[in-house]
Motif scaffolding. Structure first.
Motif, PDB file in Angstrom:
ATOM      1  N   GLY A  66      -4.438   1.035 -14.480  1.00 19.19           N
ATOM      2  CA  GLY A  66      -5.050   0.388 -13.633  1.00 19.19           C
ATOM      3  C   GLY A  66      -6.013   1.385 -12.839  1.00 19.19           C
ATOM      4  N   VAL A  67      -7.119   0.918 -12.456  1.00 21.37           N
ATOM      5  CA  VAL A  67      -8.148   2.007 -11.792  1.00 21.37           C
ATOM      6  C   VAL A  67      -8.298   1.401 -10.472  1.00 21.37           C
ATOM      7  CG1 VAL A  67     -10.240   3.385 -11.664  1.00 21.37           C
ATOM      8  CG2 VAL A  67      -8.953   2.984 -13.983  1.00 21.37           C
ATOM      9  N   MET A  68      -8.166   2.139  -9.409  1.00 18.80           N
ATOM     10  CA  MET A  68      -8.706   1.891  -7.937  1.00 18.80           C
ATOM     11  C   MET A  68      -9.574   3.112  -7.431  1.00 18.80           C
ATOM     12  SD  MET A  68      -5.387   0.173  -6.413  1.00 18.80           S
ATOM     13  CE  MET A  68      -6.149  -0.656  -5.170  1.00 18.80           C
ATOM     14  N   PHE A  69     -10.882   2.813  -7.254  1.00 23.68           N
ATOM     15  CA  PHE A  69     -11.774   3.755  -6.675  1.00 23.68           C
ATOM     16  C   PHE A  69     -11.588   3.633  -5.112  1.00 23.68           C
ATOM     17  CE2 PHE A  69     -14.075   3.091 -10.870  1.00 23.68           C
ATOM     18  CZ  PHE A  69     -13.926   4.243 -11.203  1.00 23.68           C
ATOM     19  N   TYR A  70     -11.597   5.012  -4.429  1.00 20.84           N
ATOM     20  CA  TYR A  70     -11.384   4.935  -3.189  1.00 20.84           C
ATOM     21  C   TYR A  70     -12.783   5.294  -2.476  1.00 20.84           C
ATOM     22  CZ  TYR A  70      -9.960  10.122  -3.958  1.00 20.84           C
ATOM     23  OH  TYR A  70      -9.788  11.372  -4.405  1.00 20.84           O
ATOM     24  N   GLU A  71     -12.895   5.341  -1.143  1.00 19.84           N
ATOM     25  CA  GLU A  71     -13.896   5.860  -0.398  1.00 19.84           C
ATOM     26  C   GLU A  71     -13.631   7.103   0.574  1.00 19.84           C
ATOM     27  OE1 GLU A  71     -15.389   2.334   1.396  1.00 19.84           O
ATOM     28  OE2 GLU A  71     -13.454   2.103   2.824  1.00 19.84           O
ATOM     29  N   VAL A  72     -14.357   7.935   0.554  1.00 19.48           N
ATOM     30  CA  VAL A  72     -14.419   8.904   1.659  1.00 19.48           C
ATOM     31  C   VAL A  72     -15.781   9.174   2.318  1.00 19.48           C
ATOM     32  CG1 VAL A  72     -13.876  11.605   1.793  1.00 19.48           C
ATOM     33  CG2 VAL A  72     -12.475  10.126   0.114  1.00 19.48           C
ATOM     34  N   GLY A  73     -16.650   9.770   1.631  1.00 24.16           N
ATOM     35  CA  GLY A  73     -17.914  10.010   2.326  1.00 24.16           C
ATOM     36  C   GLY A  73     -19.033   9.201   1.859  1.00 24.16           C
ATOM     37  N   THR A  74     -18.861   7.948   1.289  1.00 24.23           N
ATOM     38  CA  THR A  74     -19.747   6.903   0.918  1.00 24.23           C
ATOM     39  C   THR A  74     -19.051   5.714   1.015  1.00 24.23           C
ATOM     40  OG1 THR A  74     -21.368   8.546  -0.407  1.00 24.23           O
ATOM     41  CG2 THR A  74     -21.479   5.971  -0.491  1.00 24.23           C
ATOM     42  N   PRO A  75     -19.156   4.683   1.995  1.00 20.38           N
ATOM     43  CA  PRO A  75     -18.604   3.402   2.147  1.00 20.38           C
ATOM     44  C   PRO A  75     -18.608   2.784   0.638  1.00 20.38           C
ATOM     45  CG  PRO A  75     -19.349   3.656   4.215  1.00 20.38           C
ATOM     46  CD  PRO A  75     -20.121   4.773   3.250  1.00 20.38           C
ATOM     47  N   LEU A  76     -17.677   2.058   0.361  1.00 20.52           N
ATOM     48  CA  LEU A  76     -17.814   1.265  -0.713  1.00 20.52           C
ATOM     49  C   LEU A  76     -18.274   0.012  -0.427  1.00 20.52           C
ATOM     50  CD1 LEU A  76     -14.417   1.747  -2.608  1.00 20.52           C
ATOM     51  CD2 LEU A  76     -16.639   1.935  -3.833  1.00 20.52           C
ATOM     52  N   VAL A  77     -18.546  -0.932  -1.307  1.00 24.89           N
ATOM     53  CA  VAL A  77     -18.472  -2.294  -1.178  1.00 24.89           C
ATOM     54  C   VAL A  77     -17.184  -2.989  -1.876  1.00 24.89           C
ATOM     55  CG1 VAL A  77     -19.639  -4.774  -1.866  1.00 24.89           C
ATOM     56  CG2 VAL A  77     -21.253  -2.711  -1.461  1.00 24.89           C
ATOM     57  N   PRO A  78     -16.076  -2.779  -1.300  1.00 23.03           N
ATOM     58  CA  PRO A  78     -14.783  -2.917  -1.694  1.00 23.03           C
ATOM     59  C   PRO A  78     -14.550  -4.468  -2.206  1.00 23.03           C
ATOM     60  CG  PRO A  78     -14.663  -3.045   0.443  1.00 23.03           C
ATOM     61  CD  PRO A  78     -16.066  -2.837   0.453  1.00 23.03           C
ATOM     62  N   ASN A  79     -13.876  -4.531  -3.268  1.00 19.13           N
ATOM     63  CA  ASN A  79     -13.225  -5.858  -3.738  1.00 19.13           C
ATOM     64  C   ASN A  79     -11.721  -5.959  -3.377  1.00 19.13           C
ATOM     65  OD1 ASN A  79     -12.281  -4.240  -5.833  1.00 19.13           O
ATOM     66  ND2 ASN A  79     -13.244  -5.297  -7.448  1.00 19.13           N
ATOM     67  N   PHE A  80     -11.133  -5.010  -2.834  1.00 11.83           N
ATOM     68  CA  PHE A  80      -9.667  -4.952  -2.380  1.00 11.83           C
ATOM     69  C   PHE A  80      -9.493  -4.210  -1.253  1.00 11.83           C
ATOM     70  CE2 PHE A  80      -5.581  -3.215  -2.989  1.00 11.83           C
ATOM     71  CZ  PHE A  80      -4.676  -4.010  -3.658  1.00 11.83           C
ATOM     72  N   LEU A  81      -8.710  -5.012  -0.390  1.00 16.43           N
ATOM     73  CA  LEU A  81      -8.564  -4.516   0.859  1.00 16.43           C
ATOM     74  C   LEU A  81      -6.722  -4.308   0.886  1.00 16.43           C
ATOM     75  CD1 LEU A  81     -11.211  -6.200   3.332  1.00 16.43           C
ATOM     76  CD2 LEU A  81     -11.079  -3.840   2.384  1.00 16.43           C
ATOM     77  N   LEU A  82      -6.519  -3.200   1.441  1.00 17.53           N
ATOM     78  CA  LEU A  82      -5.134  -2.933   1.625  1.00 17.53           C
ATOM     79  C   LEU A  82      -4.704  -2.872   3.102  1.00 17.53           C
ATOM     80  CD1 LEU A  82      -2.304  -2.334   0.100  1.00 17.53           C
ATOM     81  CD2 LEU A  82      -3.122   0.129   0.077  1.00 17.53           C
ATOM     82  N   ASP A  83      -3.731  -3.228   3.672  1.00 16.30           N
ATOM     83  CA  ASP A  83      -3.181  -3.356   4.855  1.00 16.30           C
ATOM     84  C   ASP A  83      -2.427  -1.910   5.021  1.00 16.30           C
ATOM     85  OD1 ASP A  83      -2.154  -3.373   7.361  1.00 16.30           O
ATOM     86  OD2 ASP A  83      -1.207  -5.466   6.967  1.00 16.30           O
ATOM     87  N   ILE A  84      -2.907  -0.916   5.627  1.00 15.88           N
ATOM     88  CA  ILE A  84      -2.004   0.293   5.824  1.00 15.88           C
ATOM     89  C   ILE A  84      -1.379   0.454   7.293  1.00 15.88           C
ATOM     90  CG2 ILE A  84      -3.250   1.261   3.827  1.00 15.88           C
ATOM     91  CD1 ILE A  84      -4.786   3.015   6.101  1.00 15.88           C
ATOM     92  N   THR A  85      -1.428  -0.697   8.110  1.00 15.97           N
ATOM     93  CA  THR A  85      -1.136  -0.561   9.249  1.00 15.97           C
ATOM     94  C   THR A  85       0.653  -0.152   9.345  1.00 15.97           C
ATOM     95  OG1 THR A  85      -2.353  -2.584   9.943  1.00 15.97           O
ATOM     96  CG2 THR A  85      -0.709  -1.904  11.380  1.00 15.97           C
ATOM     97  N   PRO A  86       1.431  -0.466   8.583  1.00 16.43           N
ATOM     98  CA  PRO A  86       2.956  -0.095   8.585  1.00 16.43           C
ATOM     99  C   PRO A  86       3.062   1.292   8.160  1.00 16.43           C
ATOM    100  CG  PRO A  86       2.728  -2.156   7.302  1.00 16.43           C
ATOM    101  CD  PRO A  86       1.444  -1.557   7.408  1.00 16.43           C
ATOM    102  N   VAL A  87       1.882   2.099   7.604  1.00 16.62           N
ATOM    103  CA  VAL A  87       2.108   3.466   7.325  1.00 16.62           C
ATOM    104  C   VAL A  87       1.006   4.289   8.031  1.00 16.62           C
ATOM    105  CG1 VAL A  87       3.330   3.077   5.091  1.00 16.62           C
ATOM    106  CG2 VAL A  87       0.659   3.274   5.293  1.00 16.62           C
ATOM    107  N   TRP A  88       0.313   3.559   8.878  1.00 20.96           N
ATOM    108  CA  TRP A  88      -0.996   4.298   9.597  1.00 20.96           C
ATOM    109  C   TRP A  88      -0.298   5.237  10.320  1.00 20.96           C
ATOM    110  CZ3 TRP A  88      -5.504   5.787   9.360  1.00 20.96           C
ATOM    111  CH2 TRP A  88      -6.190   6.364  10.369  1.00 20.96           C
ATOM    112  N   THR A  89       0.714   5.415  11.053  1.00 16.08           N
ATOM    113  CA  THR A  89       1.256   6.698  11.735  1.00 16.08           C
ATOM    114  C   THR A  89       1.250   7.894  11.010  1.00 16.08           C
ATOM    115  OG1 THR A  89       2.256   5.379  13.439  1.00 16.08           O
ATOM    116  CG2 THR A  89       2.937   7.581  13.319  1.00 16.08           C
TER     117      THR A  89
END
Length: 265
Positions: free
Chosen positions: A152-175
């Motif tokens: 599986g391939v998941m492209f991430y964003e750093v310097g250029t925002p994506l038009v994402p088709n997948f949003l992941l809740d990272i609230t539990p590990v945000w700290t």
């Protein structure tokens, strides 16, 4: 209609035991997908981080070694906070990654037996990021042509925002991600990248429920044959795309209108 462009709900990460994270520079692995990595680590996945360049920018030769050592130490300190093992460093000179057959082949060699790979999007503005994303596409397509199971391939964003088709809740590990981002002192001294990524991860919750405080956006590649068509905002604003969207909207409206008429009868 808005949910045709961007998800209005979070998704669960794909099942994956062996995970590869490709980072063009020391820090991309945390900024781009540190939350996903932390969540996968909690699930017991084996995670390998490969940092491709030395991260020394345009520095003079006599400075490169010291900068490289500093940035590698920062990366490993950040990974330790996320409970990940130290990274593998290829040490290619910064800003010299080129999408070609040799680079794609080297990336392909890293994908053997991998269930899920994270890489920067081919639409990233930084040339090292874009070259890495394109090399991953080429490598996965090569694996598919050999009849071997592709990761599986998941492209991430750093310097250029994506038009994402997948949003992941990272609230539990945000700290943990926030603490890890602060490890990159050499970069923070030049630009407050951690603040930018925090803003991006907060903005990614715009379409989500209120309890989701931070999210990472990805483009999950479903079809390797369509891999180079990772969308950008401009792609979604072409006349053909808008005409197609309008046609779908009109058909949906007609269907709903028919249903209402039947209910009233």
């Amino acid at each position: 209609m808005e949910n045709w462009f961007i998800p209005y709900q979070t998704s669960d990460l794909p099942p994956a035991q062996k995970v590869l994270i490709l980072a063009p520079h020391p820090d991309d692995e945390v900024f781009g997908c540190g939350g996903a990595a932390a969540l996968l680590q909690q699930r017991g996945a084996t995670i390998e981080v490969v940092v491709l360049t030395d991260g020394a920018g345009f520095s003079a030769d006599e400075q490169r070694q010291a900068i490289t050592q500093t940035r590698q130490a920062e990366t490993n300190a950040a990974l330790a906070i996320l409970r990940l093992k130290p990274a593998q460093f290829w040490g290619i000179p910064d800003r010299s990654l080129v999408y070609d057959e040799a680079f794609a082949h080297r990336i392909e060699s890293q994908l053997q037996g991998v269930d899920l790979v994270f890489a920067p999007s081919p639409t990233e503005v930084h040339p090292d990021h874009a070259a890495t994303g394109r090399a991953v596409v080429s490598a996965v397509q090569s694996i598919a042509r050999q009849g071997i199971r592709t990761p599986g391939v998941m492209f991430y964003e750093v310097g250029t925002p994506l038009v994402p088709n997948f949003l992941l809740d990272i609230t539990p590990v945000w700290t943990s991600k926030k603490q890890a981002m602060q490890c990159f002192g050499s970069q923070q001294a030049a630009q407050d990248y951690a603040r930018h990524i925090e803003g991006l991860n907060a903005f990614r919750t715009y379409t989500l429920d209120a309890e989701v405080k931070y999210a990472e956006g990805f483009f999950l590649l479903d079809d390797v044959d369509e891999a180079l068509r990772v969308p950008t905002r401009m792609h979604q604003r072409t006349q053909q795309a808008l005409d197609d969207l309008l046609a779908v909207a009109e058909a949906t409206a007609a269907k709903l209108d028919k249903q209402l008429v039947l209910r009233e009868q």
